[in-house]
Design a protein around this motif. Structure first.
Motif, short mmCIF file in Angstrom:
data_model
loop_
_atom_site.label_atom_id
_atom_site.label_comp_id
_atom_site.label_asym_id
_atom_site.label_seq_id
_atom_site.Cartn_x
_atom_site.Cartn_y
_atom_site.Cartn_z
N ASP A 182 0.66 -1.46 0.54
CA ASP A 182 -0.11 0.04 -0.30
C ASP A 182 0.65 0.97 -0.04
N ASP A 183 0.37 2.20 -0.51
CA ASP A 183 1.25 3.43 -0.12
C ASP A 183 0.91 4.33 0.78
N CYS A 184 1.82 4.61 1.54
CA CYS A 184 1.75 5.24 2.83
C CYS A 184 0.56 7.24 2.71
N PRO A 185 -0.72 7.24 3.52
CA PRO A 185 -1.68 8.14 3.07
C PRO A 185 -1.06 9.23 4.22
N GLN A 186 -0.03 9.19 4.83
CA GLN A 186 0.57 10.70 4.92
C GLN A 186 1.73 11.49 4.16
N CYS A 187 2.17 10.64 3.95
CA CYS A 187 3.45 11.11 3.58
C CYS A 187 3.63 10.55 1.64
N GLY A 188 2.70 9.69 1.43
CA GLY A 188 2.77 9.47 -0.50
C GLY A 188 3.96 8.24 -0.12
#
Length: 69
Positions: A27-33
């Motif tokens: 998954d991709d980090c929802p905070q920093c991308g």
């Protein structure tokens, strides 16, 4: 459909989150991308309730994302 609660920790910013998917996928980090974080832990969940409409993934990996509310 089997579902997994995946637990993620971003290697870039250390943000932690969970998502429910039909696979144990990155998954991709929802905070920093930051991209392509692998789950550090996954738990089997019960079958999806019939009332949950499971949208197709846009990732092309066959998994289904179920956002927790």
């Amino acid at each position: 459909m089997a579902l997994f609660r995946n637990f993620y920790r971003c290697v870039a910013c250390e943000h932690e989150w969970t998502d429910v998917w039909s696979a144990t996928c990155d998954d991709d980090c929802p905070q920093c991308g930051a991209r392509h974080m692998s789950p550090h832990k996954s738990e089997d969940m019960e079958e999806a309730p019939p009332s949950v409409d499971l949208p197709p993934t846009s990732r092309g990996d066959g998994g289904v994302l179920v956002k927790e509310r």
